[in-house]
Motif scaffolding. Sequence first.
Motif, PDB file in Angstrom:
ATOM      1  N   LYS A  98       0.834  -1.194   0.000  1.00 34.87           N
ATOM      2  CA  LYS A  98       0.000   0.000   0.000  1.00 34.87           C
ATOM      3  C   LYS A  98       0.872   1.248   0.000  1.00 34.87           C
ATOM      4  CE  LYS A  98      -4.144  -1.943   2.126  1.00 34.87           C
ATOM      5  NZ  LYS A  98      -5.162  -1.803   3.195  1.00 34.87           N
ATOM      6  N   ASN A  99       0.364   2.278  -0.647  1.00 30.75           N
ATOM      7  CA  ASN A  99       1.050   3.560  -0.727  1.00 30.75           C
ATOM      8  C   ASN A  99       0.773   4.330   0.559  1.00 30.75           C
ATOM      9  OD1 ASN A  99       1.819   6.237  -1.296  1.00 30.75           O
ATOM     10  ND2 ASN A  99       1.248   6.070  -3.446  1.00 30.75           N
ATOM     11  N   LEU A 100       1.820   4.601   1.338  1.00 37.15           N
ATOM     12  CA  LEU A 100       1.656   5.283   2.617  1.00 37.15           C
ATOM     13  C   LEU A 100       0.983   6.641   2.444  1.00 37.15           C
ATOM     14  CD1 LEU A 100       2.163   5.473   5.680  1.00 37.15           C
ATOM     15  CD2 LEU A 100       4.487   6.268   5.160  1.00 37.15           C
ATOM     16  N   ASN A 101       1.231   7.300   1.325  1.00 37.82           N
ATOM     17  CA  ASN A 101       0.651   8.620   1.092  1.00 37.82           C
ATOM     18  C   ASN A 101      -0.755   8.545   0.499  1.00 37.82           C
ATOM     19  OD1 ASN A 101       1.071  11.389   1.481  1.00 37.82           O
ATOM     20  ND2 ASN A 101       1.567  11.708  -0.680  1.00 37.82           N
ATOM     21  N   ARG A 102      -1.408   7.406   0.681  1.00 38.81           N
ATOM     22  CA  ARG A 102      -2.808   7.253   0.295  1.00 38.81           C
ATOM     23  C   ARG A 102      -3.657   6.662   1.425  1.00 38.81           C
ATOM     24  NH1 ARG A 102      -0.536   9.754  -2.836  1.00 38.81           N
ATOM     25  NH2 ARG A 102      -0.458   9.610  -5.116  1.00 38.81           N
ATOM     26  N   VAL A 103      -3.053   6.476   2.610  1.00 36.85           N
ATOM     27  CA  VAL A 103      -3.793   5.795   3.685  1.00 36.85           C
ATOM     28  C   VAL A 103      -3.924   6.615   4.967  1.00 36.85           C
ATOM     29  CG1 VAL A 103      -3.192   3.508   2.809  1.00 36.85           C
ATOM     30  CG2 VAL A 103      -1.742   4.556   4.559  1.00 36.85           C
ATOM     31  N   PHE A 104      -3.435   7.864   4.976  1.00 39.21           N
ATOM     32  CA  PHE A 104      -3.619   8.711   6.156  1.00 39.21           C
ATOM     33  C   PHE A 104      -5.095   9.045   6.332  1.00 39.21           C
ATOM     34  CE2 PHE A 104       0.908   9.276   5.715  1.00 39.21           C
ATOM     35  CZ  PHE A 104       1.342   9.503   7.004  1.00 39.21           C
ATOM     36  N   PRO A 105      -5.603   9.163   7.551  1.00 29.29           N
ATOM     37  CA  PRO A 105      -4.907   9.142   8.844  1.00 29.29           C
ATOM     38  C   PRO A 105      -4.621   7.751   9.395  1.00 29.29           C
ATOM     39  CG  PRO A 105      -7.224   9.535   9.207  1.00 29.29           C
ATOM     40  CD  PRO A 105      -7.044   9.482   7.716  1.00 29.29           C
ATOM     41  N   GLY A 178      -8.320  17.739  -3.632  1.00 27.24           N
ATOM     42  CA  GLY A 178      -8.490  16.469  -2.943  1.00 27.24           C
ATOM     43  C   GLY A 178      -8.767  15.276  -3.823  1.00 27.24           C
ATOM     44  N   GLN A 179      -8.241  15.297  -5.070  1.00 28.32           N
ATOM     45  CA  GLN A 179      -8.439  14.144  -5.936  1.00 28.32           C
ATOM     46  C   GLN A 179      -7.647  12.930  -5.453  1.00 28.32           C
ATOM     47  OE1 GLN A 179      -7.210  17.167  -6.976  1.00 28.32           O
ATOM     48  NE2 GLN A 179      -7.932  17.672  -9.023  1.00 28.32           N
ATOM     49  N   VAL A 180      -6.637  13.158  -4.594  1.00 29.91           N
ATOM     50  CA  VAL A 180      -5.797  12.069  -4.089  1.00 29.91           C
ATOM     51  C   VAL A 180      -6.087  11.896  -2.603  1.00 29.91           C
ATOM     52  CG1 VAL A 180      -3.448  11.213  -3.845  1.00 29.91           C
ATOM     53  CG2 VAL A 180      -4.034  12.670  -5.793  1.00 29.91           C
ATOM     54  N   PRO A 181      -6.984  10.975  -2.235  1.00 30.67           N
ATOM     55  CA  PRO A 181      -7.333  10.818  -0.816  1.00 30.67           C
ATOM     56  C   PRO A 181      -6.214  10.155  -0.025  1.00 30.67           C
ATOM     57  CG  PRO A 181      -8.402   9.121  -2.142  1.00 30.67           C
ATOM     58  CD  PRO A 181      -7.735  10.052  -3.112  1.00 30.67           C
ATOM     59  N   GLY A 182      -6.194  10.414   1.285  1.00 24.57           N
ATOM     60  CA  GLY A 182      -5.246   9.750   2.162  1.00 24.57           C
ATOM     61  C   GLY A 182      -3.859  10.325   2.173  1.00 24.57           C
ATOM     62  N   SER A 183      -3.681  11.535   1.635  1.00 23.24           N
ATOM     63  CA  SER A 183      -2.350  12.138   1.588  1.00 23.24           C
ATOM     64  C   SER A 183      -2.003  12.790   2.923  1.00 23.24           C
ATOM     65  CB  SER A 183      -2.291  13.190   0.480  1.00 23.24           C
ATOM     66  OG  SER A 183      -3.161  14.264   0.779  1.00 23.24           O
ATOM     67  N   THR A 184      -0.718  13.025   3.122  1.00 29.82           N
ATOM     68  CA  THR A 184      -0.259  13.700   4.342  1.00 29.82           C
ATOM     69  C   THR A 184      -0.845  15.102   4.439  1.00 29.82           C
ATOM     70  OG1 THR A 184       1.724  14.429   3.150  1.00 29.82           O
ATOM     71  CG2 THR A 184       1.923  12.433   4.491  1.00 29.82           C
ATOM     72  N   TYR A 185      -0.654  15.884   3.370  1.00 26.77           N
ATOM     73  CA  TYR A 185      -1.033  17.297   3.427  1.00 26.77           C
ATOM     74  C   TYR A 185      -2.549  17.477   3.457  1.00 26.77           C
ATOM     75  CZ  TYR A 185      -2.126  17.242  -1.601  1.00 26.77           C
ATOM     76  OH  TYR A 185      -2.672  16.960  -2.830  1.00 26.77           O
ATOM     77  N   GLY A 186      -3.291  16.608   2.748  1.00 26.22           N
ATOM     78  CA  GLY A 186      -4.744  16.700   2.764  1.00 26.22           C
ATOM     79  C   GLY A 186      -5.319  16.334   4.119  1.00 26.22           C
ATOM     80  N   THR A 187      -4.807  15.248   4.701  1.00 25.38           N
ATOM     81  CA  THR A 187      -5.254  14.813   6.022  1.00 25.38           C
ATOM     82  C   THR A 187      -4.949  15.870   7.070  1.00 25.38           C
ATOM     83  OG1 THR A 187      -4.960  12.484   5.455  1.00 25.38           O
ATOM     84  CG2 THR A 187      -4.970  13.044   7.801  1.00 25.38           C
ATOM     85  N   ALA A 188      -3.739  16.426   7.019  1.00 27.67           N
ATOM     86  CA  ALA A 188      -3.351  17.457   7.987  1.00 27.67           C
ATOM     87  C   ALA A 188      -4.215  18.701   7.837  1.00 27.67           C
ATOM     88  CB  ALA A 188      -1.878  17.798   7.809  1.00 27.67           C
ATOM     89  N   ALA A 189      -4.490  19.106   6.598  1.00 27.50           N
ATOM     90  CA  ALA A 189      -5.308  20.297   6.370  1.00 27.50           C
ATOM     91  C   ALA A 189      -6.719  20.108   6.904  1.00 27.50           C
ATOM     92  CB  ALA A 189      -5.354  20.620   4.878  1.00 27.50           C
ATOM     93  N   GLU A 190      -7.265  18.913   6.757  1.00 30.20           N
ATOM     94  CA  GLU A 190      -8.606  18.651   7.271  1.00 30.20           C
ATOM     95  C   GLU A 190      -8.639  18.693   8.795  1.00 30.20           C
ATOM     96  OE1 GLU A 190     -11.316  18.540   5.596  1.00 30.20           O
ATOM     97  OE2 GLU A 190     -10.422  18.577   3.586  1.00 30.20           O
ATOM     98  N   GLN A 191      -7.462  18.586   9.425  1.00 24.77           N
ATOM     99  CA  GLN A 191      -7.352  18.705  10.883  1.00 24.77           C
ATOM    100  C   GLN A 191      -6.989  20.129  11.295  1.00 24.77           C
ATOM    101  OE1 GLN A 191      -4.577  15.706  12.231  1.00 24.77           O
ATOM    102  NE2 GLN A 191      -5.683  14.055  11.211  1.00 24.77           N
TER     103      GLN A 191
END
Length: 312
Positions: A98-105, A178-191
């Motif tokens: 699995k791609n780590l940058n697609r599974v956050f958080p 947000g076309q790429v779910p589970g990313s570091t920056y997207g997950t962090a921004a949503e927090q």
Amino acid sequence: MIIGNLQVAPGEKVNGYLELPTVPERLPAFLIRGETDGPKVLVLGGIHGCEYTSIDAALKIGRSVQAKEIRGTVIVLPIANPASFYARSIYVHPRDQKNLNRVFPGRVDGTDSERLAYWINELCFKEVDYIIDLHGGDMIESLVPFTIYHITENQQLVEDSKKIASLFDINYVVGSTGQVPGSTYGTAAEQGKVAIIAEAGQNGLLDPTDSHRLQEGTKNVLRSIGILAGDIVETASTHLSRFDWYRASSKSLWYSNVMIGQSVAKGDLLGELVDEFGETMEKIYARTSGVILFLVTSLAINVNDPLLAVGE
């Protein structure tokens, strides 16, 4: 300040291994804390284990930043995915693929990548105000240097993220929806965190020039938010509104018709997928007008593999 099993006092710099519950690998970490309070920043490298330019940049940031010269706290994880790094595994974690940058958080009871993402999020993301995730072209990726920030409904957060994304000496800045779910920056921004990805370097090569570009860009961000003293270096980048990915629909051979940095118009032929006898299976046409930011250089392609991305 305590991050998992590590702690750092005011005016102190600590190097050590961050131990994550349920994750067998330990993450090398730098914790650097100034004498006075200020913003808290996390710098990541090695989310993808073969993006060596960004790993080198993060490592050198961790080594060079000193407690006596900063206000606030800087945390650096230069090899955030050690299993992928030492296995030389492109894109994915070697055990769960699995791609780590697609599974956050992540998930506390998930697979290897999901558990790693969960604990990085819990122990690091939630403790800081800013996240700078350094990336570059993996072993089969060619790219133009660019940064990405995530567009949320929080307009102030978007503006703050766009501002720091624009502080790298880099060609393009992309606002991603947000076309790429589970990313570091997207997950962090949503927090509610100010978070970006900065990309430089390509094809799994260690490029000292692009490493320096990432180091200097990161330090420019640190100056802009008051962690480091000194003048902010103004930069000029082209701002793009969309990051449009193209993926393979079949197991095939990939022949690109474009180069990174090339401008394309809607309807242009970007490349084609052929079978093992060289017969065309699918032609890939541009859905939008823009610039080629990212291009896979591998002839061998599997179903759903990325082929390229156009910045609109």
